[in-house]
Write a protein that holds these residues in place. Structure first.
Motif, PDB file in Angstrom:
ATOM      1  N   LEU A   9      54.181 -14.167   3.630  1.00  0.00           N
ATOM      2  CA  LEU A   9      53.460 -15.297   3.039  1.00  0.00           C
ATOM      3  C   LEU A   9      53.466 -15.141   1.534  1.00  0.00           C
ATOM      4  N   MET A  10      53.851 -16.219   0.818  1.00  0.00           N
ATOM      5  CA  MET A  10      53.906 -16.208  -0.640  1.00  0.00           C
ATOM      6  C   MET A  10      53.017 -17.322  -1.183  1.00  0.00           C
ATOM      7  N   LEU A  11      52.085 -16.974  -2.071  1.00  0.00           N
ATOM      8  CA  LEU A  11      51.185 -17.925  -2.707  1.00  0.00           C
ATOM      9  C   LEU A  11      51.554 -18.026  -4.182  1.00  0.00           C
ATOM     10  N   PHE A  12      51.946 -19.226  -4.644  1.00  0.00           N
ATOM     11  CA  PHE A  12      52.385 -19.450  -6.021  1.00  0.00           C
ATOM     12  C   PHE A  12      51.237 -20.050  -6.835  1.00  0.00           C
ATOM     13  N   SER A  13      51.039 -19.529  -8.033  1.00  0.00           N
ATOM     14  CA  SER A  13      49.999 -20.064  -8.921  1.00  0.00           C
ATOM     15  C   SER A  13      50.478 -19.978 -10.361  1.00  0.00           C
ATOM     16  N   HIS A  14      49.761 -20.696 -11.255  1.00  0.00           N
ATOM     17  CA  HIS A  14      50.058 -20.622 -12.679  1.00  0.00           C
ATOM     18  C   HIS A  14      49.468 -19.332 -13.239  1.00  0.00           C
ATOM     19  N   THR A  15      50.276 -18.541 -13.907  1.00  0.00           N
ATOM     20  CA  THR A  15      49.765 -17.305 -14.503  1.00  0.00           C
ATOM     21  C   THR A  15      48.725 -17.605 -15.563  1.00  0.00           C
ATOM     22  N   ALA A  16      48.929 -18.690 -16.343  1.00  0.00           N
ATOM     23  CA  ALA A  16      48.007 -19.003 -17.434  1.00  0.00           C
ATOM     24  C   ALA A  16      46.671 -19.510 -16.923  1.00  0.00           C
ATOM     25  N   GLY A  17      46.646 -20.109 -15.725  1.00  0.00           N
ATOM     26  CA  GLY A  17      45.397 -20.635 -15.202  1.00  0.00           C
ATOM     27  C   GLY A  17      44.543 -19.558 -14.573  1.00  0.00           C
ATOM     28  N   ARG A  18      43.281 -19.822 -14.445  1.00  0.00           N
ATOM     29  CA  ARG A  18      42.384 -18.851 -13.833  1.00  0.00           C
ATOM     30  C   ARG A  18      42.371 -19.038 -12.326  1.00  0.00           C
ATOM     31  N   VAL A  19      42.731 -17.988 -11.620  1.00  0.00           N
ATOM     32  CA  VAL A  19      42.781 -18.011 -10.163  1.00  0.00           C
ATOM     33  C   VAL A  19      41.768 -17.003  -9.636  1.00  0.00           C
ATOM     34  N   ASP A  20      40.857 -17.472  -8.808  1.00  0.00           N
ATOM     35  CA  ASP A  20      39.875 -16.581  -8.205  1.00  0.00           C
ATOM     36  C   ASP A  20      40.599 -15.666  -7.224  1.00  0.00           C
ATOM     37  N   PRO A  21      40.587 -14.359  -7.444  1.00  0.00           N
ATOM     38  CA  PRO A  21      41.371 -13.471  -6.578  1.00  0.00           C
ATOM     39  C   PRO A  21      40.822 -13.337  -5.165  1.00  0.00           C
ATOM     40  N   ALA A  22      39.529 -13.591  -4.967  1.00  0.00           N
ATOM     41  CA  ALA A  22      38.932 -13.362  -3.650  1.00  0.00           C
ATOM     42  C   ALA A  22      39.520 -14.274  -2.573  1.00  0.00           C
ATOM     43  N   PRO A  23      39.594 -15.614  -2.774  1.00  0.00           N
ATOM     44  CA  PRO A  23      40.209 -16.458  -1.731  1.00  0.00           C
ATOM     45  C   PRO A  23      41.678 -16.129  -1.483  1.00  0.00           C
ATOM     46  N   VAL A  24      42.407 -15.791  -2.547  1.00  0.00           N
ATOM     47  CA  VAL A  24      43.815 -15.423  -2.389  1.00  0.00           C
ATOM     48  C   VAL A  24      43.926 -14.173  -1.517  1.00  0.00           C
ATOM     49  N   ALA A  25      43.123 -13.167  -1.838  1.00  0.00           N
ATOM     50  CA  ALA A  25      43.153 -11.926  -1.061  1.00  0.00           C
ATOM     51  C   ALA A  25      42.740 -12.169   0.384  1.00  0.00           C
ATOM     52  N   ALA A  26      41.763 -13.046   0.593  1.00  0.00           N
ATOM     53  CA  ALA A  26      41.298 -13.322   1.950  1.00  0.00           C
ATOM     54  C   ALA A  26      42.386 -13.994   2.787  1.00  0.00           C
ATOM     55  N   THR A  27      43.101 -14.943   2.186  1.00  0.00           N
ATOM     56  CA  THR A  27      44.180 -15.621   2.916  1.00  0.00           C
ATOM     57  C   THR A  27      45.290 -14.648   3.278  1.00  0.00           C
ATOM     58  N   LEU A  28      45.675 -13.808   2.333  1.00  0.00           N
ATOM     59  CA  LEU A  28      46.739 -12.837   2.599  1.00  0.00           C
ATOM     60  C   LEU A  28      46.330 -11.843   3.677  1.00  0.00           C
ATOM     61  N   GLU A  29      45.084 -11.409   3.637  1.00  0.00           N
ATOM     62  CA  GLU A  29      44.613 -10.466   4.647  1.00  0.00           C
ATOM     63  C   GLU A  29      44.548 -11.121   6.021  1.00  0.00           C
ATOM     64  N   SER A  30      44.119 -12.373   6.063  1.00  0.00           N
ATOM     65  CA  SER A  30      44.069 -13.087   7.338  1.00  0.00           C
ATOM     66  C   SER A  30      45.467 -13.254   7.923  1.00  0.00           C
ATOM     67  N   PHE A  31      46.429 -13.575   7.069  1.00  0.00           N
ATOM     68  CA  PHE A  31      47.812 -13.718   7.522  1.00  0.00           C
ATOM     69  C   PHE A  31      48.355 -12.382   8.020  1.00  0.00           C
ATOM     70  N   ARG A  32      48.081 -11.330   7.284  1.00  0.00           N
ATOM     71  CA  ARG A  32      48.637 -10.009   7.608  1.00  0.00           C
ATOM     72  C   ARG A  32      48.117  -9.490   8.936  1.00  0.00           C
ATOM     73  N   THR A  33      46.865  -9.737   9.256  1.00  0.00           N
ATOM     74  CA  THR A  33      46.230  -9.113  10.421  1.00  0.00           C
ATOM     75  C   THR A  33      46.063 -10.042  11.609  1.00  0.00           C
ATOM     76  N   ALA A  34      46.333 -11.333  11.441  1.00  0.00           N
ATOM     77  CA  ALA A  34      46.104 -12.282  12.536  1.00  0.00           C
ATOM     78  C   ALA A  34      47.050 -12.020  13.697  1.00  0.00           C
ATOM     79  N   PRO A  35      46.596 -12.267  14.927  1.00  0.00           N
ATOM     80  CA  PRO A  35      47.528 -12.206  16.059  1.00  0.00           C
ATOM     81  C   PRO A  35      48.565 -13.311  15.935  1.00  0.00           C
ATOM     82  N   SER A  36      49.627 -13.199  16.683  1.00  0.00           N
ATOM     83  CA  SER A  36      50.680 -14.210  16.609  1.00  0.00           C
ATOM     84  C   SER A  36      50.112 -15.593  16.904  1.00  0.00           C
ATOM     85  N   VAL A  37      50.495 -16.539  16.083  1.00  0.00           N
ATOM     86  CA  VAL A  37      50.013 -17.905  16.241  1.00  0.00           C
ATOM     87  C   VAL A  37      50.921 -18.635  17.221  1.00  0.00           C
ATOM     88  N   GLU A  38      50.328 -19.196  18.268  1.00  0.00           N
ATOM     89  CA  GLU A  38      51.119 -19.916  19.292  1.00  0.00           C
ATOM     90  C   GLU A  38      51.074 -21.417  19.044  1.00  0.00           C
TER      91      GLU A  38
END
Length: 540
Positions: free
Chosen positions: A511-540
Motif C-alpha cells: 500500500l502506497m499513500l502519496f502526499s505533498h511534502t510541503a503540506g502538513r500531514v497528520d502522521p497518526a491517520p497515515v500510520a493507522a491506515t498502513l498498520e490496518s493494511f499490514r495486519t488485516a486478514p485477507s479481504v474477500e
C-alpha cells in the motif's frame, strides 16, 4: 507535485527504441535459447548480446554501450554477486538484473543489495518467458536519471585491479601515499610489473596493496619498464590479501615518517582509538535531539538535520500503539560517510561495512524510484520498526544513517505470512474506497504480487506500469532491509515535493499513500491506515 499527482509516464523511455541487452551465463545452450526467445518476444526491438563469463562481459561493455545486463548467479571463477559489485562501481548508470535457476532468498537479498534492479527465476514455460521479457522491458522503460553516479562508491585498489583485468585493459595504476608512490602495470588484463621505492615485482605489488592510505589514478599504458611478474592476477590478489597484515604496520610507519602525518585510507579510514579516559576523536555524548548530526569538525553539516527543513522537530511518525505518536527517542547509532564510501564518523555502530552497503543501496534505489521532474530531489528514507526508527539521509557529497531506539540491527527472520496467498484486488479496492481519506493524502494505491494495481481514485492520469515499478522497488527495499537484520513495519520515502508512505503485507501486496511534502500531514491517520493494511486478514 500539483493538486493531483502529475503524470509520471513521461520519465519512461519509449519501448519502440532498439535496446541492447547483454545476457551473462556460463551455459552456452541457455544463451542460445535466450537469444532466440528474447529476439522473438521483443519483436526485434532488442539487440541481444551474450557472454559466457565476467571477462567476456567486461570486454563487451568496453566496446559498446549496453542498456541492460542480465546475469546468472552461479557461474564459474567469479559469481554473479561479485560481478554485480564490480558493475555497480565501474558502470553505475547501467541497469542490472539477475536471471537464475538458484532463486533462494539469500541470493535475492544479496543481489538486490549489490545493485540488481530485478531478481528473476529462469522460467520453464512460454508464459514464464513472456513474464520475464515484460519485467525486463519495464526496466528498459524506466532507466535511471542521466548523470546519476550514486551517493556511495567505495572503490578500493583490489576492485580497480579486478575491473582492469576482467576487461583486459592496458593501464598503469599509480598509487600515492604521503611521499611514497607506487605503480602497477596491467597489459591486456595481466599484471606484468609493479614498483614501489626499491621494491619491484610481486614484493612491490604486495606493498602497494597494503598501503594504509592515499590516492590512486589510472593512466593509459605506455612502455612497460620491465616484466617482473609472471603469476596470474587472481593468484596475486589472493597472495596480497594473505600478507597484507604483515606489511601494513611497517608501511604505516613509513608513510607517517615521510609525510609528517597519517593519510586517509583508500577504502575508508578507521576510527581513531580513544585515549584512556577520553572519548574517541570526533565522539560526542549521546545526542538528545537529532537536529544536528554529532561528528568531528571536518564532517559535513546536515543542515536541516533529521527532523525537517526548519530545524524544528516534525511530528513523530513512530510505531502505532493505539494510533498515539510518541516523541522520537535519543539517537542510539550514527554513521556518516563521504561520497567515496569513506567513513567520516560513526557512533555506536561497529558494523561499518553493512551500513555502507545499505546506504549505497538506498542511494541507487531512491533516484530510480521516482521521476525527478515530478517528485523533486530525494531527501530521506525513514524505516519504522517495532520500537526503533532508522533515518537515511542523502546529501551532496555524503550520506548518513541514524538509529533512534533499541531494536534495529537485530537478527530477524522473514515475514511469516503466506507469500503465495492470492489477494482479491477488487475487495481491496473497495476497502480503500470505504476507508476515510487521511488528511493531506492525495492518492492511495495498492500493488499486488501479480502486478495488478488498484487505487481509490480514477487513475487515468497515471501509468500503471510506473506504479507497478514503484511497488516492486519498495518490495526490494523491504528485502534488503531484512537482509540487514531490520524488521520494517512501514517505510517513508521523502522527496522535495512528494512523500510516499508505504507498508507491505506478508503476501507481498504493498500500500502506497502519496502526499505533498510541503503540506502538513497528520502522521497518526497515515500510520493507522498502513498498520490496518499490514495486519488485516485477507479481504474477500
Amino acid at each position: 507535485m500539483p493538486t493531483e499527482p502529475a503524470n509520471p509516464t513521461r520519465s519512461a523511455s519509449p519501448a519502440t527504441e532498439r535496446r541492447r541487452v547483454l545476457f551473462v551465463d556460463d551455459d552456452t545452450a541457455f544463451l542460445d535459447t535466450v537469444t532466440e526467445l528474447m529476439s522473438e518476444l521483443s519483436g526485434g526491438t532488442w539487440e541481444i548480446l551474450t557472454a559466457r563469463n565476467a571477462s567476456e562481459a567486461f570486454q563487451i561493455l568496453q566496446q559498446r554501450p549496453v542498456d541492460l545486463v542480465v546475469l546468472d548467479v552461479e557461474m564459474q571463477a567469479i559469481d554473479g554477486v561479485q560481478v554485480l559489485s564490480l558493475l555497480n562501481r565501474s558502470h553505475p548508470q547501467l541497469q542490472k538484473a539477475v536471471l537464475t535457476g538458484y532463486a533462494t532468498e539469500n541470493y535475492r537479498a544479496a543481489c538486490l543489495a549489490q545493485g540488481a534492479e530485478l531478481f528473476l527465476e529462469k522460467p520453464s514455460t512460454p508464459e514464464g518467458w513472456a513474464s520475464v521479457h515484460a519485467a525486463l522491458q519495464q526496466l528498459l522503460d524506466f532507466p535511471p536519471e542521466r548523470g546519476f553516479r550514486g551517493v556511495l562508491r567505495k572503490v578500493g585498489l583490489t576492485e580497480i585491479l579486478q575491473m582492469e583485468c576482467l576487461g583486459r585493459s592496458s593501464s598503469v595504476l599509480e598509487v600515492t601515499a604521503g611521499a611514497l608512490t607506487g605503480r602497477i602495470y596491467v597489459e591486456e588484463g595481466q599484471i606484468v610489473h609493479a614498483e614501489l621505492g626499491e621494491h619491484t615485482g610481486e614484493a612491490a605489488f604486495q606493498r602497494i596493496l597494503a598501503l594504509p592510505g592515499g590516492q590512486f589514478v589510472v593512466h593509459p599504458l605506455g612502455q612497460v619498464p620491465a616484466r617482473t611478474i609472471r603469476n596470474s592476477w587472481e593468484f596475486l590478489l589472493m597472495e596480497a590479501a594473505r600478507v597484507q597484515d604483515e606489511l601494513r604496520a611497517e608501511l604505516a610507519g613509513a608513510v607517517e615518517e615521510r609525510a609528517g602525518q597519517p593519510t586517509s585510507s583508500v577504502a575508508g579510514p578507521e576510527p581513531v582509538p580513544a585515549a584512556p579516559g577520553q572519548p574517541a576523536v570526533g565522539a560526542v555524548p549521546e545526542p538528545a535531539v537529532p537536529d544536528q548530526a554529532p561528528g568531528p569538525a571536518h564532517a559535513p553539516s546536515l543542515g536541516a538535520g533529521v527532523s525537517g527543513g526548519t530545524g524544528t522537530p516534525e511530528p513523530s511518525a513512530g510505531p502505532v500503539s493505539g494510533v498515539e505518536e510518541a516523541p522520537p527517542p535519543p539517537a542510539s547509532a550514527v554513521v556518516i560517510c563521504d561520497d567515496q564510501g569513506r567513513l567520516l564518523y560513526e557512533w555506536q555502530c561497529p558494523d561499518h561495512a553493512a551500513w555502507i552497503n545499505l546506504l549505497e543501496f538506498v542511494s541507487q534505489k531512491a533516484r530510480r524510484l521516482a521521476p525527478a521532474e515530478e517528485f523533486g530531489g530525494f531527501d530521506r528514507l525513514e524505516v519504522f520498526e517495532e520500537s526503533a526508527r532508522c533515518v537515511i539521509l542523502l546529501r551532496p557529497g555524503f550520506a548518513a544513517g541514524f538509529v533512534f531506539g533499541s531494536e534495529s540491527l537485530v537478527p530477524s527472520g522473514r515475514a511469516t505470512g503466506s507469500a503465495r496467498l492470492r489477494e482479491n484486488p477488487g475487495a481491496w479496492a473497495e476497502w480503500l474506497r470505504q476507508r476515510s481519506r487521511e488528511p493531506g493524502v492525495v492518492l492511495r494505491v495498492i500493488r499486488f504480487p501479480d502486478r495488478t494495481v488498484v487505487s481509490d481514485l480514477d487513475a487515468r492520469d497515471f501509468s500503471t506500469a510506473w506504479l507497478d515499478h514503484l511497488g516492486r522497488a519498495i518490495l526490494d527495499t523491504y528485502e534488503v532491509l531484512q537482509a540487514h537484520h531490520m524488521r520494517p513495519l512501514r517505510l517513508r520515502w521523502r522527496y522535495e515535493r512528494v512523500t510516499v508512505d508505504c507498508a507491505r503485507r506478508d503476501t507481498g501486496a504493498v500500500l502506497m499513500l502519496f502526499s505533498h511534502t510541503a503540506g502538513r500531514v497528520d502522521p497518526a491517520p497515515v500510520a493507522a491506515t498502513l498498520e490496518s493494511f499490514r495486519t488485516a486478514p485477507s479481504v474477500e
